[in-house]
Write a protein that holds these residues in place. Structure first.
Motif, PDB file in Angstrom:
ATOM      1  N   ALA A 122     -51.596  31.262 -18.867  1.00 27.79           N
ATOM      2  CA  ALA A 122     -51.245  30.085 -19.680  1.00 27.79           C
ATOM      3  C   ALA A 122     -49.763  29.730 -19.528  1.00 27.79           C
ATOM      4  O   ALA A 122     -49.406  28.561 -19.354  1.00 27.79           O
ATOM      5  CB  ALA A 122     -51.577  30.347 -21.153  1.00 27.79           C
ATOM      6  N   GLU A 145     -49.267  28.176 -16.164  1.00 27.97           N
ATOM      7  CA  GLU A 145     -49.712  26.765 -16.142  1.00 27.97           C
ATOM      8  C   GLU A 145     -48.639  25.853 -16.730  1.00 27.97           C
ATOM      9  O   GLU A 145     -48.507  24.694 -16.348  1.00 27.97           O
ATOM     10  CB  GLU A 145     -50.984  26.609 -16.990  1.00 27.97           C
ATOM     11  CG  GLU A 145     -52.245  27.162 -16.361  1.00 27.97           C
ATOM     12  CD  GLU A 145     -53.428  27.095 -17.325  1.00 27.97           C
ATOM     13  OE1 GLU A 145     -53.238  26.755 -18.509  1.00 27.97           O
ATOM     14  OE2 GLU A 145     -54.547  27.403 -16.881  1.00 27.97           O
ATOM     15  N   LEU A 181     -59.015  32.235 -18.381  1.00 32.81           N
ATOM     16  CA  LEU A 181     -58.512  30.861 -18.315  1.00 32.81           C
ATOM     17  C   LEU A 181     -58.872  30.172 -17.002  1.00 32.81           C
ATOM     18  O   LEU A 181     -58.880  28.948 -16.924  1.00 32.81           O
ATOM     19  CB  LEU A 181     -56.987  30.825 -18.515  1.00 32.81           C
ATOM     20  CG  LEU A 181     -56.535  30.493 -19.943  1.00 32.81           C
ATOM     21  CD1 LEU A 181     -56.914  31.575 -20.917  1.00 32.81           C
ATOM     22  CD2 LEU A 181     -55.052  30.208 -19.998  1.00 32.81           C
ATOM     23  N   SER A 199     -60.180  30.561 -24.558  1.00 29.55           N
ATOM     24  CA  SER A 199     -59.138  29.992 -23.678  1.00 29.55           C
ATOM     25  C   SER A 199     -58.280  28.994 -24.439  1.00 29.55           C
ATOM     26  O   SER A 199     -57.051  28.975 -24.301  1.00 29.55           O
ATOM     27  CB  SER A 199     -59.776  29.281 -22.475  1.00 29.55           C
ATOM     28  OG  SER A 199     -60.344  30.205 -21.598  1.00 29.55           O
ATOM     29  N   ARG A 201     -54.232  29.298 -25.093  1.00 29.89           N
ATOM     30  CA  ARG A 201     -53.247  28.265 -24.719  1.00 29.89           C
ATOM     31  C   ARG A 201     -52.390  27.862 -25.913  1.00 29.89           C
ATOM     32  O   ARG A 201     -51.184  27.674 -25.799  1.00 29.89           O
ATOM     33  CB  ARG A 201     -53.947  27.042 -24.165  1.00 29.89           C
ATOM     34  CG  ARG A 201     -54.338  27.213 -22.733  1.00 29.89           C
ATOM     35  CD  ARG A 201     -54.418  25.887 -21.995  1.00 29.89           C
ATOM     36  NE  ARG A 201     -54.971  26.177 -20.676  1.00 29.89           N
ATOM     37  CZ  ARG A 201     -56.269  26.337 -20.452  1.00 29.89           C
ATOM     38  NH1 ARG A 201     -57.134  26.197 -21.427  1.00 29.89           N
ATOM     39  NH2 ARG A 201     -56.696  26.630 -19.244  1.00 29.89           N
ATOM     40  N   ASN A 225     -48.376  28.229 -26.227  1.00 29.42           N
ATOM     41  CA  ASN A 225     -47.518  27.102 -26.615  1.00 29.42           C
ATOM     42  C   ASN A 225     -46.593  27.473 -27.754  1.00 29.42           C
ATOM     43  O   ASN A 225     -45.401  27.174 -27.730  1.00 29.42           O
ATOM     44  CB  ASN A 225     -48.388  25.922 -27.064  1.00 29.42           C
ATOM     45  CG  ASN A 225     -48.571  24.926 -25.952  1.00 29.42           C
ATOM     46  OD1 ASN A 225     -47.576  24.471 -25.380  1.00 29.42           O
ATOM     47  ND2 ASN A 225     -49.803  24.603 -25.623  1.00 29.42           N
TER      48      ASN A 225
END
Ligand SMILES: Nc1ncnc2c1ncn2[C@@H]1O[C@H](COP(=O)(O)OP(=O)(O)OP(=O)(O)O)[C@@H](O)[C@H]1O
Ligand SMILES: [Mg+2]
Length: 306
Positions: A62, A65, A259, A268, A272, A276
């Motif tokens: 995550a 990404e 993920l 998932s 995330r 964050n």
């Protein structure tokens, strides 16, 4: 006093690690997106099997990404399985680094977009029970990669062994994973107690895993808070929860992180959100942090006082 062969072997290993610490072992020439030292987050629990390794692998994906350059370090040095969770087989591991037969560069593996893994190995009793100085030298060998990563995630072993407490006690942030079971809460409490009393840690972050609703996640956190804040005086911040989701286990059989194989499944999505939240706080906390350097310094300080 005449040194024993074990002493001599330890000294040789330390010399090799010290040498490795002074070579440039960074992946590529890129510098971190933040341009500063990375934030080191240890993921710990007390009780085994609550989902630390799954969380580390998927948080790493995550963060990757999101554009962070991530180092995932398998701190479960004797029973490693972070490599399996990433769906990779690592021919070399931290054991080779400790033995002096490989450099950090040799051991480091790209495992996902922006994510590198430093795998450990399984079945090495000596690694599971490293002396403080050896653990410090092992980490120092990794130190040369500071500017190449934004986030270092450390998967720790279950229990209150010296490796787990050593890694967690020295990390900038400690993320405690709990589920609703009384045994998980009791062991998390015990872990936090040892962390506070031996390493002076005053604040931890908590994630509730394998919950069926966000309300259940909050209840689990409140239960831990009632014990830890009241009896230990340790501050606790709730980072959120991860849903119980059978895709977590299925992803292991499919040989890829959750993920990647099920990017929109409930677990998932919650991972995330967690990444964050951690990232937002990471940026606001940066001014006060010393990044990876602080991590090593605190490790030495905490262990020197024991
Ligand atoms: N959110 C979840 N939903 C369902 N199953 C989960 C979830 N998180 C983890 N699991 C499952 O729980 C088991 C233990 O997970 P994992 O190995 O990540 O735990 P651990 O805390 O690292 O264990 P250990 O302490 O032994 O290292 C695995 O079978 C995994 O698939
Ligand atoms: Mg694990």
């Amino acid at each position: 006093m005449t040194p024993t062969s074990a002493d001599q072997a330890n000294t040789l290993r330390l010399m090799r690690l010290e040498k490795s610490a002074h070579t440039n072992d960074a992946p590529g020439e890129q510098t971190s997106i933040s341009g500063t030292t990375p934030t080191v987050i240890a993921i710990a629990s007390g009780k085994g099997g609550v989902g630390k390794t799954s969380l580390v692998a998927n948080l790493a994906v995550a963060f990757g990404e999101m554009g962070h350059r991530v180092l995932a370090l398998d701190g479960d040095l004797g029973l490693a399985n972070l490599d399996i969770t990433f769906g990779t087989h690592a021919p070399l591991s931290l054991a080779d680094l400790v033995d002096g037969t490989a450099s950090v560069q040799d051991v480091l593996r790209p495992v996902a977009n922006n994510v590198y893994l430093l795998p450990a190995c399984s079945g090495r009793y000596d690694l599971a029970n490293l002396a403080s100085r050896e653990r410090y030298e092992l980490l120092s060998a990794i130190d040369g990669m500071d500017q190449h990563f934004d986030t270092v995630l450390i998967d720790t072993a279950a229990g209150i062994g010296s490796n787990s407490i050593g890694f967690a006690g020295a990390a900038e942030r400690v993320l405690i994973v709990v589920n609703g079971e009384p045994t998980s809460l009791a062991d998390a409490y015990a872990f936090i107690k040892v962390l506070a009393t031996r390493c002076g840690v005053e604040r931890v972050e908590v994630v509730s895993n394998m919950v069926r609703s966000t309300l259940e996640g909050e209840e689990v956190f409140k239960s831990l808070c009632r014990m830890a804040e009241r009896f230990l005086g340790v501050g606790m911040d709730y980072m959120g929860c991860v849903m119980r989701d059978r895709m977590v286990s299925r992803s292991l059989f499919m040989g890829q992180p959750l993920l990647v194989v099920a990017p929109t499944c409930p677990a998932s999505q919650s991972i995330r959100q967690l990444a964050n939240r951690l990232s937002r706080q990471q940026r606001t906390a940066r001014a006060a942090s010393g990044g990876i350097q602080l991590f090593w310094r605190r490790l030495v300080a905490s262990e020197a006082s024991q």
